[in-house]
Design a protein around this motif. Structure first.
Motif, PDB file in Angstrom:
ATOM      1  N   ASP A  65      38.401 -46.074   0.271  1.00 39.71           N
ATOM      2  CA  ASP A  65      36.911 -46.531   1.348  1.00 39.71           C
ATOM      3  C   ASP A  65      36.614 -47.764   1.204  1.00 39.71           C
ATOM      4  O   ASP A  65      36.150 -48.673   1.914  1.00 39.71           O
ATOM      5  CB  ASP A  65      35.914 -44.968   0.663  1.00 39.71           C
ATOM      6  N   ALA A  66      36.638 -48.457  -0.452  1.00 40.87           N
ATOM      7  CA  ALA A  66      36.026 -49.598  -0.900  1.00 40.87           C
ATOM      8  C   ALA A  66      36.773 -50.679  -0.935  1.00 40.87           C
ATOM      9  O   ALA A  66      36.356 -51.715  -1.101  1.00 40.87           O
ATOM     10  CB  ALA A  66      35.569 -49.513  -2.145  1.00 40.87           C
ATOM     11  N   ALA A 125      37.724 -52.087  -8.892  1.00 40.46           N
ATOM     12  CA  ALA A 125      36.633 -50.822  -8.968  1.00 40.46           C
ATOM     13  C   ALA A 125      36.671 -50.868 -10.294  1.00 40.46           C
ATOM     14  O   ALA A 125      37.649 -51.185 -11.092  1.00 40.46           O
ATOM     15  CB  ALA A 125      37.525 -49.329  -8.153  1.00 40.46           C
ATOM     16  N   GLY A 152      33.908 -54.122  -6.161  1.00 42.35           N
ATOM     17  CA  GLY A 152      33.799 -53.752  -4.931  1.00 42.35           C
ATOM     18  C   GLY A 152      32.847 -51.768  -4.759  1.00 42.35           C
ATOM     19  O   GLY A 152      32.510 -51.424  -3.978  1.00 42.35           O
ATOM     20  N   LEU A 153      32.980 -51.773  -6.056  1.00 43.27           N
ATOM     21  CA  LEU A 153      32.445 -50.317  -6.603  1.00 43.27           C
ATOM     22  C   LEU A 153      32.464 -49.924  -8.322  1.00 43.27           C
ATOM     23  O   LEU A 153      33.413 -50.703  -8.578  1.00 43.27           O
ATOM     24  CB  LEU A 153      34.106 -48.921  -5.830  1.00 43.27           C
ATOM     25  N   ARG A 174      27.820 -50.261  -4.999  1.00 39.45           N
ATOM     26  CA  ARG A 174      28.030 -49.369  -5.230  1.00 39.45           C
ATOM     27  C   ARG A 174      28.366 -47.941  -6.109  1.00 39.45           C
ATOM     28  O   ARG A 174      29.508 -48.557  -6.495  1.00 39.45           O
ATOM     29  CB  ARG A 174      29.259 -49.529  -3.614  1.00 39.45           C
TER      30      ARG A 174
END
Length: 190
Positions: A65-66, A125, A152-153, A174
């Motif tokens: 999703d990221a 991530a 990104g995460l 995020r």
């Protein structure tokens, strides 16, 4: 083996944490220096065959999703987590390389802070077993960004809800978690 959805994987991960003694109650001093009435040893989950399977597969939808292209985190807590995610991603046909962030750069050889195949300019991530103050996660975020990556995460197996996840979000990242702790120390699926 029955396929589990994300919620069922987090519930089973919590059951496994109890079964394996990864959650203990008492008087503990955490790596952040804070005192706690409970201790979560994520390595008892991430180094367990079923736990590694659950963690890797529970992280995949969040990573997808990221839209990240690699997953890494601070040694030692993240080592088995990023390996589980990389293996699960390969098994699902969408391989994500894993990397580890050292506590300090090597004093010899390439003098690297990051070990592993991190694509230059990648969105990555950052993951760890727990988030208390966020110190280890921020260290890994800084190393990844210094290496030219975009974060990104940010993920943790357990958010202790002691300010770290809020600080991460406040800085514009995020943040996601599989398990979360209440003020009473009760841990539940996120």
């Amino acid at each position: 083996m029955v396929a589990l959805n994300s919620t069922e994987m987090a519930e089973r991960l919590l059951e496994l944490a109890v079964e394996r003694g990864a959650i203990r109650y008492g008087d503990f001093t955490l790596s952040s220096g804070k005192k706690s009435s409970y201790y979560f040893d994520g390595r008892l989950l991430s180094l367990d065959p079923e736990g590694a399977h659950l963690i890797g597969n529970a992280l995949l939808p969040l990573l997808a999703d990221a839209g990240v292209s690699a997953v890494g985190g601070p040694t030692l807590g993240a080592d088995p987590i990023v390996t589980a995610a990389a293996m699960a991603s390969w098994q699902q046909g969408a391989p994500l390389p894993a990397f580890i962030v050292r506590k300090e750069a090597k004093g010899h050889g390439m003098t690297q802070m990051i070990e592993g195949p991190v694509p230059e300019g990648a969105s990555v991530a950052i993951v760890d077993d727990t988030c208390t103050t966020g110190g280890s996660l921020f260290h890994a975020i800084g190393a990844a960004e210094e290496a030219g990556c975009t974060v990104g995460l940010v993920l943790a197996l357990l958010d202790r809800n002691e300010g770290g996840s809020d600080a991460i979000r406040e800085r514009g990242y995020r943040f996601e978690t599989l398990l979360t702790a209440g003020e009473d120390g009760r841990i539940r699926p996120a």
